[in-house]
Design a protein around this motif. Sequence first.
Motif, mmCIF file in Angstrom:
data_model
loop_
_atom_site.group_PDB
_atom_site.id
_atom_site.type_symbol
_atom_site.label_atom_id
_atom_site.label_comp_id
_atom_site.label_asym_id
_atom_site.label_seq_id
_atom_site.Cartn_x
_atom_site.Cartn_y
_atom_site.Cartn_z
ATOM 1 N N SER A 179 1.082 -1.077 -0.029
ATOM 2 C CA SER A 179 0.137 -0.058 0.107
ATOM 3 C C SER A 179 0.909 1.272 -0.050
ATOM 4 O O SER A 179 1.555 1.501 0.990
ATOM 5 C CB SER A 179 -0.829 0.093 1.105
ATOM 6 O OG SER A 179 -1.606 1.264 1.300
ATOM 7 N N ILE A 180 0.932 1.783 -1.158
ATOM 8 C CA ILE A 180 1.749 3.018 -1.420
ATOM 9 C C ILE A 180 1.319 4.189 -0.369
ATOM 10 O O ILE A 180 1.907 5.048 -0.042
ATOM 11 C CB ILE A 180 1.844 3.469 -2.740
ATOM 12 C CG1 ILE A 180 2.150 2.390 -3.387
ATOM 13 C CG2 ILE A 180 2.631 4.775 -2.942
ATOM 14 C CD1 ILE A 180 2.765 2.425 -4.860
ATOM 15 N N GLU A 181 -0.063 4.449 0.038
ATOM 16 C CA GLU A 181 -0.625 5.396 0.555
ATOM 17 C C GLU A 181 -0.054 5.185 2.116
ATOM 18 O O GLU A 181 0.388 6.167 2.642
ATOM 19 C CB GLU A 181 -2.121 5.435 0.599
ATOM 20 C CG GLU A 181 -2.673 6.472 1.537
ATOM 21 C CD GLU A 181 -4.354 6.202 1.695
ATOM 22 O OE1 GLU A 181 -5.049 6.913 2.092
ATOM 23 O OE2 GLU A 181 -4.708 4.927 1.558
ATOM 24 N N PHE A 182 -0.233 4.046 2.479
ATOM 25 C CA PHE A 182 0.461 3.827 3.942
ATOM 26 C C PHE A 182 1.819 4.033 4.235
ATOM 27 O O PHE A 182 2.286 4.757 4.972
ATOM 28 C CB PHE A 182 0.027 2.385 4.237
ATOM 29 C CG PHE A 182 0.473 2.052 5.874
ATOM 30 C CD1 PHE A 182 -0.410 2.330 6.895
ATOM 31 C CD2 PHE A 182 1.588 1.200 6.138
ATOM 32 C CE1 PHE A 182 -0.108 2.312 8.082
ATOM 33 C CE2 PHE A 182 2.145 1.219 7.559
ATOM 34 C CZ PHE A 182 1.099 1.517 8.369
ATOM 35 N N ALA A 183 2.589 3.484 3.154
ATOM 36 C CA ALA A 183 4.256 3.766 3.160
ATOM 37 C C ALA A 183 4.469 5.362 3.031
ATOM 38 O O ALA A 183 5.363 5.686 3.598
ATOM 39 C CB ALA A 183 4.604 3.046 1.922
ATOM 40 N N LYS B 286 2.632 7.633 4.380
ATOM 41 C CA LYS B 286 2.104 8.411 5.811
ATOM 42 C C LYS B 286 3.213 8.024 6.605
ATOM 43 O O LYS B 286 3.631 8.468 7.622
ATOM 44 C CB LYS B 286 0.954 7.781 6.207
ATOM 45 C CG LYS B 286 -0.192 8.484 5.312
ATOM 46 C CD LYS B 286 -1.455 7.846 5.899
ATOM 47 C CE LYS B 286 -2.493 8.884 5.280
ATOM 48 N NZ LYS B 286 -3.936 8.678 5.446
ATOM 49 N N VAL B 287 3.773 6.527 6.442
ATOM 50 C CA VAL B 287 4.850 6.033 7.417
ATOM 51 C C VAL B 287 6.107 7.398 7.128
ATOM 52 O O VAL B 287 6.878 7.633 7.964
ATOM 53 C CB VAL B 287 5.144 4.723 7.326
ATOM 54 C CG1 VAL B 287 6.370 4.379 8.175
ATOM 55 C CG2 VAL B 287 4.154 3.785 7.938
ATOM 56 N N ASN B 288 6.488 7.264 5.798
ATOM 57 C CA ASN B 288 7.606 8.286 5.545
ATOM 58 C C ASN B 288 7.396 9.684 5.963
ATOM 59 O O ASN B 288 8.513 10.406 6.366
ATOM 60 C CB ASN B 288 7.757 8.152 4.164
ATOM 61 C CG ASN B 288 9.061 8.898 3.583
ATOM 62 O OD1 ASN B 288 10.046 8.820 4.174
ATOM 63 N ND2 ASN B 288 9.085 9.670 2.516
ATOM 64 N N LEU C 143 4.032 12.876 16.916
ATOM 65 C CA LEU C 143 4.661 11.479 16.641
ATOM 66 C C LEU C 143 4.001 10.543 17.088
ATOM 67 O O LEU C 143 3.566 9.424 16.541
ATOM 68 C CB LEU C 143 6.135 11.497 16.534
ATOM 69 C CG LEU C 143 6.811 10.317 16.223
ATOM 70 C CD1 LEU C 143 6.696 9.906 14.879
ATOM 71 C CD2 LEU C 143 8.282 10.254 16.578
ATOM 72 N N ILE C 144 3.751 10.585 18.442
ATOM 73 C CA ILE C 144 3.150 9.358 19.047
ATOM 74 C C ILE C 144 1.390 9.322 18.454
ATOM 75 O O ILE C 144 1.129 8.079 18.132
ATOM 76 C CB ILE C 144 2.933 9.907 20.517
ATOM 77 C CG1 ILE C 144 4.165 9.733 21.304
ATOM 78 C CG2 ILE C 144 2.260 8.552 21.408
ATOM 79 C CD1 ILE C 144 4.511 10.111 22.791
ATOM 80 N N LEU C 145 0.878 10.293 18.294
ATOM 81 C CA LEU C 145 -0.275 10.305 17.735
ATOM 82 C C LEU C 145 -0.362 9.875 16.419
ATOM 83 O O LEU C 145 -1.465 9.028 16.183
ATOM 84 C CB LEU C 145 -0.874 11.753 17.685
ATOM 85 C CG LEU C 145 -1.744 12.171 19.100
ATOM 86 C CD1 LEU C 145 -1.943 13.567 18.939
ATOM 87 C CD2 LEU C 145 -2.739 11.449 19.765
ATOM 88 N N SER C 146 0.534 10.305 15.593
ATOM 89 C CA SER C 146 0.495 9.689 14.225
ATOM 90 C C SER C 146 0.906 8.053 14.294
ATOM 91 O O SER C 146 0.349 7.658 13.326
ATOM 92 C CB SER C 146 1.856 10.517 13.516
ATOM 93 O OG SER C 146 1.210 11.886 13.385
ATOM 94 N N LEU C 147 1.801 7.864 15.125
ATOM 95 C CA LEU C 147 1.979 6.274 15.057
ATOM 96 C C LEU C 147 0.821 5.464 15.565
ATOM 97 O O LEU C 147 0.585 4.335 14.869
ATOM 98 C CB LEU C 147 2.965 6.043 16.215
ATOM 99 C CG LEU C 147 4.378 6.403 15.664
ATOM 100 C CD1 LEU C 147 5.608 6.368 17.075
ATOM 101 C CD2 LEU C 147 5.096 5.434 14.416
ATOM 102 N N LYS C 148 0.048 6.145 16.300
ATOM 103 C CA LYS C 148 -1.281 5.484 16.854
ATOM 104 C C LYS C 148 -2.249 5.354 15.600
ATOM 105 O O LYS C 148 -2.872 4.368 15.486
ATOM 106 C CB LYS C 148 -2.046 6.067 18.105
ATOM 107 C CG LYS C 148 -3.135 5.409 18.655
ATOM 108 C CD LYS C 148 -3.761 6.243 19.700
ATOM 109 C CE LYS C 148 -5.087 5.478 20.082
ATOM 110 N NZ LYS C 148 -5.722 6.079 21.202
ATOM 111 N N LYS C 149 -2.583 6.345 14.909
ATOM 112 C CA LYS C 149 -3.242 6.610 13.788
ATOM 113 C C LYS C 149 -3.121 5.729 12.731
ATOM 114 O O LYS C 149 -3.868 4.653 12.317
ATOM 115 C CB LYS C 149 -3.459 7.950 13.263
ATOM 116 C CG LYS C 149 -4.063 9.049 14.165
ATOM 117 C CD LYS C 149 -4.167 10.365 13.141
ATOM 118 C CE LYS C 149 -4.543 11.288 14.310
ATOM 119 N NZ LYS C 149 -4.509 12.589 13.702
ATOM 120 N N LEU C 150 -1.598 5.349 12.362
ATOM 121 C CA LEU C 150 -1.088 4.313 11.760
ATOM 122 C C LEU C 150 -1.638 2.945 11.985
ATOM 123 O O LEU C 150 -1.848 2.077 11.229
ATOM 124 C CB LEU C 150 0.034 4.698 11.046
ATOM 125 C CG LEU C 150 0.427 5.827 10.428
ATOM 126 C CD1 LEU C 150 2.044 6.077 10.270
ATOM 127 C CD2 LEU C 150 -0.005 5.783 8.978
#
Length: 197
Positions: free
Chosen positions: A58-62, A64-66, A144-151
């Motif tokens: 999934s390019i979209e997920f990758a 967002k991780v980037n 960063l913590i919130l973004s990790l949780k959302k992912l």
Amino acid sequence: MNINEIIIGYIKVITNFLRYTSWQILVLIFFIYYRKQIPLLIKSIPSRVKKISFNQVSIEFAQKVNDLKQYQSDEKIKESTELNEYLYDPDFEQLVKLRPDFSILSSWQDVETKLRQMGISYYNYKRSSKLAQNTSLTSEQTKLILSLKKLRNKIVHNTDISVSEETALEYRKACFEVLQFLDNIDDNFNSRRNSID
């Protein structure tokens, strides 16, 4: 041969020609008619595409991780031996090879465990802002913590997302940085944690 047979022969040739080439002729007419609009349509496709899956990644997920790199800041962590030990833990390496999507869950679980040890059982936007006010954490670190949780939630709730090994490792690096700065929070945090909950 009379004239009627010749006319019938020509009609059969024309009908056979149209039967086998009608869709090609229709496509040609379509392209000729819309020749000016087709380049505009092709240019607009990338802005309309929200999610692309290619080769089960999934390019979209990758992406967002980037994008998490905008919140990561500690250059010393990126070169540390502790990071290498964390990333290349044998159990984690095996999990990444078998199910990279599960490795995202495993990495988040480390962060969640650390937050619970600090007395934060549920991490949301409100608690992240209070955590930033009451500790030495920056707003980027709490984001960063919130973004990790959302992912992590995207992986849990969307079974169509496939994760590459590289994306799983990038996510784990971000989790490692979170673990490092949570470890470095003031010793006074436990006495102040009631104001966060």
